[in-house]
Write a protein that holds these residues in place. Structure first.
Motif, PDB file in Angstrom:
ATOM      1  N   TYR A   1     -66.352  85.516 -13.433  1.00 31.31           N
ATOM      2  CA  TYR A   1     -66.882  84.644 -12.867  1.00 31.31           C
ATOM      3  C   TYR A   1     -67.613  83.488 -13.593  1.00 31.31           C
TER       4      TYR A   1
ATOM      5  N   PHE B   1     -80.239  74.293 -10.684  1.00 33.00           N
ATOM      6  CA  PHE B   1     -80.846  74.661  -9.455  1.00 33.00           C
ATOM      7  C   PHE B   1     -82.190  74.053  -9.128  1.00 33.00           C
TER       8      PHE B   1
ATOM      9  N   LYS C   1     -78.234  69.741  -4.762  1.00 32.09           N
ATOM     10  CA  LYS C   1     -77.517  70.291  -3.830  1.00 32.09           C
ATOM     11  C   LYS C   1     -76.139  70.913  -4.051  1.00 32.09           C
ATOM     12  N   LEU C   2     -76.147  71.752  -5.013  1.00 34.86           N
ATOM     13  CA  LEU C   2     -75.065  72.332  -5.696  1.00 34.86           C
ATOM     14  C   LEU C   2     -74.202  73.382  -4.977  1.00 34.86           C
ATOM     15  N   LEU C   3     -72.838  73.389  -5.143  1.00 35.21           N
ATOM     16  CA  LEU C   3     -72.008  74.239  -4.343  1.00 35.21           C
ATOM     17  C   LEU C   3     -71.446  75.035  -5.704  1.00 35.21           C
ATOM     18  N   VAL C   4     -71.879  76.271  -5.886  1.00 36.11           N
ATOM     19  CA  VAL C   4     -71.339  77.032  -6.982  1.00 36.11           C
ATOM     20  C   VAL C   4     -70.629  78.167  -6.509  1.00 36.11           C
TER      21      VAL C   4
ATOM     22  N   ARG D   1     -64.933  74.467  -1.984  1.00 36.69           N
ATOM     23  CA  ARG D   1     -63.653  75.531  -2.012  1.00 36.69           C
ATOM     24  C   ARG D   1     -62.244  74.902  -1.662  1.00 36.69           C
TER      25      ARG D   1
ATOM     26  N   ARG E   1     -74.375  69.922   5.068  1.00 34.92           N
ATOM     27  CA  ARG E   1     -73.828  69.380   4.149  1.00 34.92           C
ATOM     28  C   ARG E   1     -72.953  68.125   4.714  1.00 34.92           C
TER      29      ARG E   1
ATOM     30  N   ALA F   1     -71.069  85.239   4.262  1.00 30.99           N
ATOM     31  CA  ALA F   1     -71.333  84.563   3.001  1.00 30.99           C
ATOM     32  C   ALA F   1     -70.952  82.953   3.037  1.00 30.99           C
ATOM     33  N   TRP F   2     -70.369  82.690   4.107  1.00 30.81           N
ATOM     34  CA  TRP F   2     -69.946  81.230   4.448  1.00 30.81           C
ATOM     35  C   TRP F   2     -70.963  80.382   5.079  1.00 30.81           C
TER      36      TRP F   2
ATOM     37  N   SER G   1     -72.776  78.642   2.490  1.00 23.64           N
ATOM     38  CA  SER G   1     -72.022  78.094   1.539  1.00 23.64           C
ATOM     39  C   SER G   1     -70.509  77.796   2.101  1.00 23.64           C
ATOM     40  N   PRO G   2     -69.975  76.667   2.421  1.00 22.82           N
ATOM     41  CA  PRO G   2     -70.546  75.243   1.703  1.00 22.82           C
ATOM     42  C   PRO G   2     -71.594  74.720   2.861  1.00 22.82           C
TER      43      PRO G   2
ATOM     44  N   ASN H   1     -77.080  72.056   3.397  1.00 23.05           N
ATOM     45  CA  ASN H   1     -77.214  71.006   2.300  1.00 23.05           C
ATOM     46  C   ASN H   1     -78.291  71.302   1.229  1.00 23.05           C
ATOM     47  N   ALA H   2     -78.195  72.374   0.575  1.00 23.74           N
ATOM     48  CA  ALA H   2     -79.143  72.777  -0.565  1.00 23.74           C
ATOM     49  C   ALA H   2     -78.210  73.414  -1.623  1.00 23.74           C
ATOM     50  N   ASP H   3     -78.950  74.070  -2.718  1.00 21.90           N
ATOM     51  CA  ASP H   3     -78.332  74.526  -3.687  1.00 21.90           C
ATOM     52  C   ASP H   3     -77.665  75.884  -3.116  1.00 21.90           C
ATOM     53  N   THR H   4     -76.426  76.167  -3.378  1.00 22.49           N
ATOM     54  CA  THR H   4     -75.794  77.421  -2.840  1.00 22.49           C
ATOM     55  C   THR H   4     -75.084  78.077  -4.058  1.00 22.49           C
ATOM     56  N   LEU H   5     -75.102  79.317  -4.126  1.00 29.00           N
ATOM     57  CA  LEU H   5     -74.645  80.000  -5.021  1.00 29.00           C
ATOM     58  C   LEU H   5     -73.616  81.116  -4.307  1.00 29.00           C
ATOM     59  N   HIS H   6     -72.355  80.862  -4.302  1.00 35.49           N
ATOM     60  CA  HIS H   6     -71.425  81.797  -3.564  1.00 35.49           C
ATOM     61  C   HIS H   6     -70.777  82.894  -4.673  1.00 35.49           C
TER      62      HIS H   6
END
Lengths: 379, 255
Positions: free
Chosen positions: A102, A224, A229-232, A243, B10, B55-56, B59-60, B63-68
Motif C-alpha cells: 500500500y 493532510f 482535499k487529498l484523495l489517497v 480511483r 467533491r 468505505a466509499w 472517498s471519493p 470534499n476533504a482529506d480522505t484516506l482510503h
C-alpha cells in the motif's frame, strides 16, 4: 524542504552502541517523528530505546497491537506529515507485506527495519539469518519497486538508517533496512558527526500528488490538514488520486512510473564497495554480516598471493545489475556466500557472464571466515 | 436544504456507487447534515475508510482529506495520523465487515486506547461489495452466499463489544431514525476520545433479496418495525427481544 544539513541530535563523538541502539539513534538523527512497532526478537531493543528517547525529543512512539497495525499507523502518520518508521523481524515482516505494498502504491515515505533472524516461520528467534532478501523484493502482491539496504556494521546501522529516511523522502517509497540479528546484537564503537545531511519531502500546494512531468518521476508530497482535499487510495488512481479501477491505460502508466522512478534513479540509490578487484580473477559478492567474514577471508588468502577480491553490496534493491555485469566480465569465478538457501546468488547469475558459485548456510549461525576460506580454496 | 449539502461534496462527483435502495446513501447524507449543523471545517477533517461499500461514503465523495486504506486497517491508519497531528478531526467511516471482522482487533484496541477518533460503522449485516457473504454481524439463520443453509453462528453486538473495550461514546440507530442518528453523530463528532456510532442500514440487493425481505421500501419498514429503544428493551425478555434491533446511546461518558 529538499536537501539540507542539520545538527545531529546526539553530540558529536564516539559511542559504544549495539546495532539495535544505533538504529534508534539513526532514526532520531534523521528527525523521525513517528515510530510504531510490536515487540519481536531480535528487534525489540530498538523499540525500547525509542520509547525512552522519543519522549525526550517530542516525537511519537506507539506500541501497536500487531505488526499490521504498526505499518498502517506509520502510513497514516507519514501522510499527516511525519517521517515514520517501523521495526520488526521475519514474522512481523511477513504480516506487514500488504501495508508495504500500500505504501508503495500510494507513494508513502516510510522506513521499515527488518532485523532478520533465521526462519522460516518462528524459526530460531535469537539466531541470525538473511532469508528475507527476496521477500523484500517480492513479498507484497503485484509488482512494486522498493529500496532495500544491507548494513554490515553498527556504524552502518546508524548511517543507513539515516540514509533510509533520506531515500524514502526523496523518492516517496518504502525503504527496507535489511538488518541482521548478528549486527543488531553486536556492540561496536561508532562515530557520530556533528552535522547530518537530511532530505525532507518536497511540498507544492495544488500540484497533483500522484503524477509529475519532472524527469525524476517523483511527485511532490502534500500533507493532510492543509486544505488540499487529498484523495489517497490503494486502488489504481489518476494523478489526483481519483480511483480508476478498470482503466488499462492508467494502470499501465502508473505501474510504469512507479518502477521508473526507482530504476531511472538507481545510480543515486545504489551503493557498494569494491576491495582488491584490480588484479582479482575471483570475486566474492556479499552483503551484510557475511561481508565481514568474506573480507577477512579474502585478506588472509591474498597474504598467500591468491588474486581474490570482494564486492560488498550496500543496496540490494534495486539490484546493481551493471556492477555485477561488469565484474562478471572481468572475473573467472564469483562466489556468493549467503545466510540463506541462495537468494542474491540468483540475481548475480542473471547478470554475470562468468561462473557463479553459491554458498548457502542456513543453520542460524554466521558464516565464519574459515568457512569462506575453505570455499575459496575449492574454486 | 439538500443543495446546501453539496458544498461538502467533491466537485465533479455526479453519481455514487451505491445500489438502488442502499441505506448507505442515506447515512452519507446524515453524516453531512451532522457536519453542517456543527459547522465543522472540512479543511481540518480527515476521513479514513477501508474496503467495502461504506468505505466509499467519504472517498471519493467528501470534499476533504480522505484516506482510503487497506481492508480492516482503518483505525490503525487513523491512529498514526491523529497522533502526529492532533488538530486533525479524524473520522473513520467503514462497514461492519471491515471494522469488526477483518479489523476486529484494531477496533477493540482503538476503543481501549481511547484515542480521539470518531468511528461510524455502517452495519448492513453482510459483505455487500463482494456479493453478499456472511460476516460477524449477520443474524443467526440468515441466508447469504456463503451460508446457503442459514448462518449457524451468533452475530456480534458491536455496541456491547466496543463499549466493553472502553469507548467513551457508543450509540446505535438505524438509518430509518434520521433525527436520532444525526444527533448521535453530532455527539460522537464532539466527543473527545474514542466514539462509536453503529448505523443499521438495509442492503436490499445482496442481503434483502436472499432473505425474502422484499423491496427496498419493505426493508426500511422491516427495520423500522424491529427497532426498539434501549429503555423499552430493558423491560423485555430475551425471547421477546429476538430479531429486535436495540437502539439508543449505550455509553456517554460526558453524561
Amino acid at each position: 524542504m529538499g536537501r539540507h544539513e542539520l545538527k545531529s541530535i546526539l553530540p558529536a563523538g564516539s559511542y559504544y552502541f549495539s546495532g539495535d541502539e544505533a538504529v534508534a539513534e539513526g532514526a532520531i538523527a534523521a528527525r523521525c517523528g513517528y515510530c510504531a512497532g510490536y515487540p519481536i526478537t531480535p528487534a525489540t531493543e530498538t523499540l525500547e530505546r525509542i520509547s525512552v528517547r522519543f519522549e525526550k525529543i517530542g516525537a511519537v512512539f506507539m506500541q501497536m497491537e500487531d505488526e499490521i497495525a504498526s505499518i498502517c499507523s506509520c502510513i497514516g502518520a507519514s501522510w499527516a506529515g511525519a517521517k515514520a518508521m517501523t521495526i520488526t523481524s521475519g514474522p512481523g515482516f511477513s504480516l506487514m507485506q500488504e501495508g508495504i505494498g500500500y505504501a508503495s502504491f500510494t507513494e508513502t515515505p516510510v522506513v521499515i527495519v527488518n532485523t532478520q533472524r533465521s526462519g522460516p516461520s518462528t524459526g530460531q528467534a535469537t539466531r541470525v539469518g538473511s532469508g528475507d532478501i527476496m521477500q523484500a523484493k517480492w513479498g507484497s502482491h503485484g509488482d512494486s519497486q522498493n529500496i532495500a539496504l544491507s548494513p554490515w556494521s553498527v556504524q552502518e546501522l546508524y548511517d543507513q538508517t539515516i540514509r533510509a529516511f533520506n531515500l524514502a523522502e526523496r523518492y516517496r517509497v518504502p525503504v527496507l533496512l535489511m538488518a541482521e540479528e548478528a549486527t543488531a546484537h553486536l556492540r561496536e564503537r561508532i562515530q557520530v558527526s556533528e552535522k547530518v545531511v537530511l532530505f525532507h519531502r518536497e511540498k507544492k500546494a495544488g500540484a497533483p500528488p500522484f503524477g509529475t512531468r519532472e524527469n525524476d518521476g517523483v511527485p511532490p508530497m502534500p500533507v493532510f490538514g492543509e486544505g488540499e482535499k487529498l484523495l489517497v487510495t490503494g486502488s489504481t488512481h489518476d494523478e489526483f488520486g481519483v480511483r480508476r479501477i478498470t482503466d488499462p491505460v492508467l494502470q499501465e502508466k502508473l505501474v510504469h512510473r512507479l518502477h521508473d522512478k526507482i530504476r531511472n534513479n538507481r545510480r543515486d540509490i545504489i551503493q557498494y564497495e569494491n576491495h582488491y578487484l584490480e588484479d582479482a580473477t575471483i570475486a566474492v559478492v556479499c552483503y551484510g554480516f557475511t561481508a565481514r567474514s568474506s573480507l577477512f577471508a579474502v585478506e588472509r588468502l591474498r597474504d598467500e598471493g591468491k588474486k581474490i577480491g570482494v564486492v560488498r553490496l550496500k543496496t540490494l534493491w534495486p539490484f546493481p545489475e551493471e556492477l555485477i555485469s561488469n565484474i562478471g566480465a572481468k572475473m573467472k569465478k564469483i562466489l556468493v556466500p549467503e545466510m540463506n538457501m541462495g537468494q542474491v546468488v540468483g540475481e548475480v547469475m542473471k547478470y554475470a557472464c562468468c561462473e557463479v558459485i553459491p554458498y548457502s548456510q542456513a543453520n542460524g549461525e554466521i558464516i565464519s571466515p574459515d568457512t569462506i576460506i575453505e570455499q575459496l580454496r575449492r574454486l | 436544504m439538500v443543495r446546501e449539502l453539496e458544498q461538502y461534496l467533491r466537485p465533479g462527483i455526479g453519481i455514487t456507487t451505491f445500489c438502488p435502495g442502499c441505506g448507505e446513501a442515506i447515512l452519507m447524507g446524515l453524516i453531512l447534515r451532522a457536519i453542517d449543523e456543527l459547522q465543522l471545517n472540512m479543511d481540518e477533517m480527515l476521513f479514513v475508510s477501508g474496503i467495502g461499500c461504506a468505505a466509499w461514503i467519504p472517498s471519493p465523495y467528501f470534499n476533504a482529506d480522505t484516506l482510503h486504506t487497506l481492508h480492516g486497517r482503518t483505525i490503525a491508519f487513523a491512529t498514526g495520523a491523529k497522533l502526529v497531528n492532533p488538530k486533525l478531526n479524524v473520522v473513520v467511516i467503514s462497514g461492519d465487515g471491515d471494522l469488526s471482522d477483518i479489523g476486529g482487533n484494531h477496533l477493540i484496541h482503538g476503543a481501549r486506547r481511547n484515542i480521539d477518533l470518531t468511528v461510524i460503522c455502517a452495519n448492513n449485516m453482510n459483505y455487500g461489495m463482494t456479493g453478499g457473504q456472511v460476516c460477524s454481524t449477520t443474524p443467526l439463520g440468515a441466508i447469504t452466499m456463503t451460508t446457503h443453509q442459514g448462518n449457524p453462528y451468533r452475530p456480534f453486538d458491536l455496541c456491547r463489544l466496543v463499549k466493553a473495550a472502553g469507548a467513551v461514546y457508543v450509540a446505535r440507530y438505524a438509518v430509518t431514525q434520521p433525527f436520532a442518528l444525526i444527533k448521535s453523530l453530532k455527539k460522537a463528532l464532539q466527543t473527545t476520545g474514542f466514539s462509536f456510532v453503529e448505523a443499521v442500514t438495509p442492503c436490499p440487493v445482496q442481503f434483502g433479496r436472499r432473505n425474502n425481505l422484499g423491496s427496498p421500501a419493505d426493508m426500511l419498514k422491516d427495520i423500522m418495525s424491529r427497532c426498539i429503544m434501549k429503555d423499552q428493551a430493558e423491560k423485555l425478555s430475551p425471547e421477546e427481544l429476538k430479531d429486535r434491533i436495540i437502539t439508543g446511546v449505550f455509553r456517554d461518558e460526558a453524561d
